[in-house]
Design a protein around this motif. Sequence first.
Motif, PDB file in Angstrom:
ATOM      1  N   VAL A 116     -45.012  53.266  75.399  1.00 24.42           N
ATOM      2  CA  VAL A 116     -45.379  51.850  75.348  1.00 24.42           C
ATOM      3  C   VAL A 116     -46.343  51.692  74.171  1.00 24.42           C
ATOM      4  O   VAL A 116     -47.092  52.627  73.835  1.00 24.42           O
ATOM      5  N   SER A 118     -49.239  50.352  73.575  1.00 26.88           N
ATOM      6  CA  SER A 118     -50.672  50.621  73.744  1.00 26.88           C
ATOM      7  C   SER A 118     -50.966  52.113  73.798  1.00 26.88           C
ATOM      8  O   SER A 118     -51.993  52.573  73.285  1.00 26.88           O
ATOM      9  N   GLU A 245     -50.448  48.587  83.986  1.00 22.06           N
ATOM     10  CA  GLU A 245     -49.051  48.239  84.282  1.00 22.06           C
ATOM     11  C   GLU A 245     -48.950  46.784  84.733  1.00 22.06           C
ATOM     12  O   GLU A 245     -47.985  46.091  84.401  1.00 22.06           O
ATOM     13  N   ARG A 247     -51.089  44.232  83.891  1.00 28.39           N
ATOM     14  CA  ARG A 247     -51.346  43.276  82.811  1.00 28.39           C
ATOM     15  C   ARG A 247     -50.223  43.270  81.782  1.00 28.39           C
ATOM     16  O   ARG A 247     -50.043  42.294  81.068  1.00 28.39           O
ATOM     17  N   ARG A 248     -49.442  44.373  81.697  1.00 29.84           N
ATOM     18  CA  ARG A 248     -48.324  44.420  80.746  1.00 29.84           C
ATOM     19  C   ARG A 248     -46.982  44.102  81.414  1.00 29.84           C
ATOM     20  O   ARG A 248     -45.927  44.373  80.839  1.00 29.84           O
ATOM     21  N   ARG A 250     -43.692  42.312  82.358  1.00 28.06           N
ATOM     22  CA  ARG A 250     -42.836  41.400  81.598  1.00 28.06           C
ATOM     23  C   ARG A 250     -41.886  40.671  82.544  1.00 28.06           C
ATOM     24  O   ARG A 250     -41.360  41.270  83.484  1.00 28.06           O
ATOM     25  N   TRP A 296     -44.803  38.014  78.477  1.00 24.28           N
ATOM     26  CA  TRP A 296     -45.781  38.589  79.391  1.00 24.28           C
ATOM     27  C   TRP A 296     -45.951  37.700  80.615  1.00 24.28           C
ATOM     28  O   TRP A 296     -46.074  36.487  80.497  1.00 24.28           O
ATOM     29  N   LYS A 306     -49.940  38.629  73.103  1.00 22.85           N
ATOM     30  CA  LYS A 306     -50.438  39.881  73.660  1.00 22.85           C
ATOM     31  C   LYS A 306     -50.668  39.725  75.154  1.00 22.85           C
ATOM     32  O   LYS A 306     -50.856  38.612  75.646  1.00 22.85           O
ATOM     33  N   PRO A 307     -50.637  40.844  75.904  1.00 26.29           N
ATOM     34  CA  PRO A 307     -50.891  40.735  77.337  1.00 26.29           C
ATOM     35  C   PRO A 307     -52.364  40.464  77.613  1.00 26.29           C
ATOM     36  O   PRO A 307     -53.214  40.570  76.730  1.00 26.29           O
ATOM     37  N   GLU A 310     -57.461  44.076  79.033  1.00 26.56           N
ATOM     38  CA  GLU A 310     -57.624  45.117  80.041  1.00 26.56           C
ATOM     39  C   GLU A 310     -58.937  44.960  80.803  1.00 26.56           C
ATOM     40  O   GLU A 310     -59.119  45.559  81.857  1.00 26.56           O
TER      41      GLU A 310
END
Length: 406
Positions: A116, A118, A245, A247-248, A250, A296, A306-307, A310
């Motif tokens: 991924v 990041s 996982e 916050r990302r 989809r 997202w 962007k997500p 964090e």
Amino acid sequence: MALTDTAIRAAKPAEKPVKLFDEKGLYLELSPAGGKWWRLKYRFGGKEKRISLGTYPDVGLKQARERRDEARKLLADGIDPGEHRKAQKAAGEERAANSFEVVAREWYAKMAATWVPSHGEKIIRRLERDIFPWLGRKPVGDIGSPELLATIRKIEDRGRLETAHRALQNCSQVFRYAIATGRAERDPAADLRGALPPVRETHFAAITDPKEVAGLLRAIDGFTGTFIVKAALQLSPLVFVRPGELRRARWESIDLDAGEWRYFVTKTASDHLVPLSTQAVAILRELQPLTGRNQWVFPGMRDHQKPMSEAAINAALRRMGYDTKAEMTGHGFRAMARTILHEELGFDPAVIEHQLAHQVPDALGTAYNRTKFIKERRQMMQRWADYLDKLKAGADVIEMPTKGAA
């Protein structure tokens, strides 16, 4: 007669190249444009040859004579100075092409597609910050264990022991790639096992007492921050995935009609399936009109490409009054679920561990399988959501193990 600095400075260019001779084959050639080149004329193998020794005034008379003498020593040993220089240049270019940084970036480019974004960004930043400044220009095959350890120690000395371990692991991966591509013969990182102190295991703060969980759930429902962060908070205990996982997440990976969320777990390099309870689906359906056109599920507040940050979940927990170091973190929802699902609801630890996407080999040696225990996991996720609803409502919940539980 031998040249002098005065004669060289006084020399003027002409329409054709002018040669000012020194001794033992050394001369200075003046070009019509005004350039002054040191050259050495010599014979090798019966042939007359010439090599350049630099330009004046960058190379002065004394240095030009020293270079001439070095070339004549090679001739005395039966070595052609011109061919020797070509060999040195070729060796230098080869060494530069096989430097640690070049090989590392080549390895990174090949591997990045399997990670991924990041995860890949963290690796390349780690190498650029902590490894390349000291080892980047060195030929990968020439780096030894002591030199590598000295570089890794710089990270440890900053108090970043876990980063030091990760950097050493990344270096080992680069060395193994260099071996596979014929640019190194061994991995010096292999000799450094045990050279770094082990990383102390730290446990994320988590609430596992049902009464305290009830208070947390009510606090989440009363959260007054953004709708997106509130939805992420509400979903966190229901799916108990890793914060990164969540916050990302989809939209393309989520099937609301089937009640499923599928994605790739970088940490375990495996596909994962999260059965979604009716409560989780309801949260996502309410959020979909707001973020459904974005890739997202939880886009960033300032940059929707962007997500979500964090730090968003932990910041929200602190805003709600929770100490994220001692009471509760975004990662703590996993420990909450693991503890209560087993101790209060009586579910089989193997089912729970599979839902947590942990790599726990079974008796046959097979690791996590995304579809293993899927029937039991669907039942567990729905019972878990129903249990949380009852806790939040203040009900005196007494759960007994049922089919699908241990």
